[in-house]
Motif scaffolding. Structure first.
Motif, PDB file in Angstrom:
ATOM      1  N   ALA A  21      27.397  23.665 -18.893  1.00 43.56           N
ATOM      2  CA  ALA A  21      27.109  23.161 -17.559  1.00 43.56           C
ATOM      3  C   ALA A  21      25.614  22.943 -17.386  1.00 43.56           C
ATOM      4  CB  ALA A  21      27.627  24.128 -16.502  1.00 43.56           C
ATOM      5  N   GLY A  22      25.275  21.834 -16.768  1.00 45.39           N
ATOM      6  CA  GLY A  22      23.882  21.462 -16.607  1.00 45.39           C
ATOM      7  C   GLY A  22      23.338  20.615 -17.729  1.00 45.39           C
ATOM      8  N   GLY A  23      24.090  20.500 -18.797  1.00 43.59           N
ATOM      9  CA  GLY A  23      23.653  19.725 -19.939  1.00 43.59           C
ATOM     10  C   GLY A  23      23.946  18.251 -19.789  1.00 43.59           C
ATOM     11  N   SER A  24      23.674  17.529 -20.861  1.00 43.03           N
ATOM     12  CA  SER A  24      23.832  16.082 -20.865  1.00 43.03           C
ATOM     13  C   SER A  24      24.639  15.634 -22.068  1.00 43.03           C
ATOM     14  CB  SER A  24      22.466  15.384 -20.892  1.00 43.03           C
ATOM     15  OG  SER A  24      21.699  15.684 -19.744  1.00 43.03           O
ATOM     16  N   ASN A  79      24.447  13.351 -16.991  1.00 42.97           N
ATOM     17  CA  ASN A  79      23.480  14.422 -16.796  1.00 42.97           C
ATOM     18  C   ASN A  79      24.008  15.421 -15.780  1.00 42.97           C
ATOM     19  OD1 ASN A  79      21.622  13.085 -18.523  1.00 42.97           O
ATOM     20  ND2 ASN A  79      20.823  11.887 -16.801  1.00 42.97           N
ATOM     21  N   SER A  80      23.414  16.600 -15.785  1.00 42.89           N
ATOM     22  CA  SER A  80      23.800  17.654 -14.846  1.00 42.89           C
ATOM     23  C   SER A  80      25.303  17.862 -14.830  1.00 42.89           C
ATOM     24  CB  SER A  80      23.287  17.314 -13.441  1.00 42.89           C
ATOM     25  OG  SER A  80      21.880  17.165 -13.427  1.00 42.89           O
ATOM     26  N   LEU A  81      25.868  17.976 -15.998  1.00 47.44           N
ATOM     27  CA  LEU A  81      27.316  18.079 -16.114  1.00 47.44           C
ATOM     28  C   LEU A  81      27.841  19.366 -15.488  1.00 47.44           C
ATOM     29  CD1 LEU A  81      27.723  16.634 -19.683  1.00 47.44           C
ATOM     30  CD2 LEU A  81      28.922  15.795 -17.647  1.00 47.44           C
ATOM     31  N   VAL A  91      35.683  15.261 -23.183  1.00 46.99           N
ATOM     32  CA  VAL A  91      34.439  15.881 -22.743  1.00 46.99           C
ATOM     33  C   VAL A  91      34.798  17.205 -22.091  1.00 46.99           C
ATOM     34  CG1 VAL A  91      32.484  15.749 -21.162  1.00 46.99           C
ATOM     35  CG2 VAL A  91      33.217  13.710 -22.429  1.00 46.99           C
ATOM     36  N   THR A  92      34.257  18.277 -22.622  1.00 43.58           N
ATOM     37  CA  THR A  92      34.509  19.609 -22.090  1.00 43.58           C
ATOM     38  C   THR A  92      33.191  20.246 -21.683  1.00 43.58           C
ATOM     39  OG1 THR A  92      36.451  19.881 -23.525  1.00 43.58           O
ATOM     40  CG2 THR A  92      35.519  21.864 -22.536  1.00 43.58           C
ATOM     41  N   VAL A  93      33.115  20.664 -20.436  1.00 43.09           N
ATOM     42  CA  VAL A  93      31.909  21.283 -19.896  1.00 43.09           C
ATOM     43  C   VAL A  93      32.231  22.735 -19.592  1.00 43.09           C
ATOM     44  CG1 VAL A  93      30.111  21.191 -18.160  1.00 43.09           C
ATOM     45  CG2 VAL A  93      31.239  19.079 -18.900  1.00 43.09           C
TER      46      VAL A  93
END
Length: 120
Positions: free
Chosen positions: A14-17, A82-84, A116-118
């Motif tokens: 989380a928070g990544g790109s 961004n800010s995933l 896509v997994t956050v």
């Protein structure tokens, strides 16, 4: 026919790109619209955004965090995320609307989807 091939999915904190890409190929006159949809487990497929003639449209849930761009020469569309958030976890599908004649209608094509997994 248009064939769409996606790449770039994966696992991110989380928070990544993450950056997704989708390249179109095949026999067509032009690809007029490209974009992205996503489908979370047990949910309906929803629009992420589209790009057409230089204009981008985003769903409210991703506005300000995701950016769609296109390389027209390569018939490729990108999704910069961004800010995933964990809520962004889904299978992401690229799509294209292609015409097969100069003044003909558009037909939609779909990619195979990329996960896509956050994580939190």
């Amino acid at each position: 026919q248009v064939q769409l091939v996606e790449s770039g999915g994966g696992l991110v904190q989380a928070g990544g790109s993450l950056r997704l890409s989708c390249a179109g190929s095949g026999t067509f006159f032009s690809i007029n619209v490209m974009g992205w949809y996503r489908q979370a487990a047990g949910q309906q497929r929803e629009l992420v955004g589209t790009i057409s003639s230089g204009t981008t449209i985003y769903s409210d849930s991703v506005k300000g965090r995701f950016t769609i761009s296109r390389d027209n020469g390569k018939n490729t569309v990108y999704l910069q995320m961004n800010s995933l958030k964990p809520e962004d976890t889904a299978v992401y599908y690229c799509y294209a609307e292609a015409s097969y004649h100069r003044s003909g209608p558009n037909y939609r094509a779909w990619g195979q989807g990329t996960q896509v997994t956050v994580s939190s």
